[in-house]
Design a protein around this motif. Structure first.
Motif, PDB file in Angstrom:
ATOM      1  N   LEU A 167       0.836  -1.196   0.000  1.00  0.00           N
ATOM      2  CA  LEU A 167       0.000   0.000   0.000  1.00  0.00           C
ATOM      3  C   LEU A 167       0.876   1.252   0.000  1.00  0.00           C
ATOM      4  N   PRO A 168       0.317   2.379  -0.405  1.00  0.00           N
ATOM      5  CA  PRO A 168       1.067   3.630  -0.294  1.00  0.00           C
ATOM      6  C   PRO A 168       1.498   3.849   1.166  1.00  0.00           C
ATOM      7  N   GLY A 171       6.426   2.247   3.108  1.00  0.00           N
ATOM      8  CA  GLY A 171       7.859   2.433   3.328  1.00  0.00           C
ATOM      9  C   GLY A 171       8.719   1.769   2.266  1.00  0.00           C
ATOM     10  N   THR A 193       5.565   7.861  -4.810  1.00  0.00           N
ATOM     11  CA  THR A 193       6.268   7.267  -5.952  1.00  0.00           C
ATOM     12  C   THR A 193       5.303   7.159  -7.130  1.00  0.00           C
ATOM     13  N   ASN A 284       7.114  -3.438   8.301  1.00  0.00           N
ATOM     14  CA  ASN A 284       8.002  -2.284   8.444  1.00  0.00           C
ATOM     15  C   ASN A 284       7.567  -1.363   9.589  1.00  0.00           C
ATOM     16  N   LYS A 285       8.494  -0.522   9.979  1.00  0.00           N
ATOM     17  CA  LYS A 285       8.308   0.516  11.007  1.00  0.00           C
ATOM     18  C   LYS A 285       8.349  -0.081  12.417  1.00  0.00           C
ATOM     19  N   LEU A 288       8.795   1.772  15.877  1.00  0.00           N
ATOM     20  CA  LEU A 288       7.735   2.402  16.655  1.00  0.00           C
ATOM     21  C   LEU A 288       7.329   1.543  17.865  1.00  0.00           C
TER      22      LEU A 288
END
Ligand SMILES: Nc1nc2c(ncn2[C@@H]2O[C@H](COP(=O)(O)OP(=O)(O)OP(=O)(O)O)[C@@H](O)[C@H]2O)c(=O)[nH]1
Ligand SMILES: [Mg+2]
Length: 347
Positions: A167-168, A171, A193, A284-285, A288
């Motif tokens: 998805l947008p 990352g 992008t 990802n991420k 956090l």
């Protein structure tokens, strides 16, 4: 997706060693004849096509390639040693041209193809060659010739080995920046992008692969929503897909799973050739969350998702956590595929 991997290198073949002028000096022979040997030839530089090399990235680290000079001739009729030849390994498909004239020197089309790029200089002649009936004590010798020196352009059309989808805002571009030399734009809004970006990922010497960062996919992509669909065909020839998913800060697992399924549904509808490709999940991420939270998530998500994905990774594209493990695994996976193809004789 046109991506030209490109490098400019200097090749400097070795010069020939000089011939020597010397005379025999032996105890009971007062006037020994000439005994100076020839210089050795300078080392040549060759290009060697190697199917196990995927990119030209090594040549961005090493620009100048010089072969050794030949040794000078020696006394007692001995010749100087030739300089060692150098083999520059390049991917099959590399086109080599002279940067200054544009002339194409070689188009490496087959594995193990070997092309002389720069010829080593010939060695000079020692004075043993100049002896004649009128000149029994020649002092002439010749100098070694200079080796070829060229500036070469190397070009390779590359296809991506690995495609990033998701998805947008997941990352994908951040990951591309962290692991490759490509510099796609990163921003905290969707559809940053707009065009695919390719980047080479270098693991260590001679080991590299190409990834494609694609525009984000959204629900309905397979029927034309968003941008992603237009680019999915670029994944046709990739060997592995990385499905990048952002873990939401509120730890809403169900939301993560829903998002993953959303993309899988689009892929399935787009076509089986993409859906059935090997696909790894990259969450990802992770920066956090605390380590404890991540471990918990890992167990939970792995249990739910392992049927749909061969491998699951937790990373932080922003901080780099887990990225080396991910790229290392990808490299090993691609090498395995390559090996299987090598042994089965397929191209
Ligand atoms: N905290 C944190 N933020 C991240 C991480 N990776 C990416 N981001 C942020 O998430 C936002 C989106 O990142 P991009 O890399 O542009 O995402 P993308 O998947 O390429 O997005 P599109 O191009 O729109 O499809 C940016 O604000 C990034 O800084 C990460 O590992 N941790
Ligand atoms: Mg992006």
């Amino acid at each position: 997706m046109k991506f030209i991997d490109e490098s400019v290198i200097d090749v400097r073949a070795g010069s020939g060693g000089d011939g020597l002028a010397s005379f025999r000096r032996e105890k009971f022979i007062p006037k020994g004849g000439p005994s100076g040997g020839d210089g050795g030839r300078g080392g040549h530089i060759y290009a060697l096509a190697d199917r196990n090399i995927n990119t030209l990235i090594e040549y961005r680290f090493a620009h100048i390639h010089s072969a050794k000079n030949g040794e000078s001739g020696k006394s007692k009729d001995r010749y100087g040693k030739a300089g060692l030849d150098i083999l520059l390994k390049m991917p099959v498909g590399t086109v080599i041209s002279d940067k200054n004239t544009g002339r194409i020197i070689a188009d490496l089309s087959e594995d193990k193809q070997k092309i002389l790029l720069a010829e080593g200089g010939k060695g000079g002649l020692g004075n043993i060659h100049f002896k004649s009936s009128t000149n029994r004590a020649p002092r002439q010798f010749t100098k070694g010739e200079a080796g070829d020196q060229l500036t070469l352009r190397l070009e390779l059309k590359v296809l991506a080995d690995v495609g990033l989808l998701g998805l947008p805002n997941a990352g994908k571009s951040t990951l591309t920046r962290t692991i490759s030399a490509a510099r796609p734009k990163v921003a905290d809004y969707p559809f940053t992008t707009l065009e695919p970006n390719l980047g080479t990922v270098r693991i260590d010497y001679g080991r590299s692969f190409v990834i494609a960062d694609l525009p984000g996919l959204i629900k309905g992509a397979s029927t034309g929503s968003g941008l992603g669909l237009r680019f999915l065909r670029h994944l046709d020839r990739t060997k592995l897909l990385l499905h990048v998913v952002e873990i939401p800060a509120d730890k809403n697992f169900q939301a993560v799973i829903d998002k993953i399924m959303e993309i899988l549904t689009e892929l399935k509808q787009y076509g089986n050739h993409i859906y059935s490709k090997p696909r790894w999940l990259v969450l990802n991420k992770i920066d956090l969350f605390s380590e404890k939270q991540s471990k918990k998530m890992f167990t939970k998500l792995t249990n739910i998702l392992q049927d749909n994905h061969q491998k699951i990774f937790f990373i932080s594209a922003a901080s780099g956590t887990g990225c080396n493990e991910l790229t290392g695994e990808i490299m090993r996976y691609l090498e395995q595929i390559n090996e299987t193809q090598n042994t089965s004789g397929k191209p």
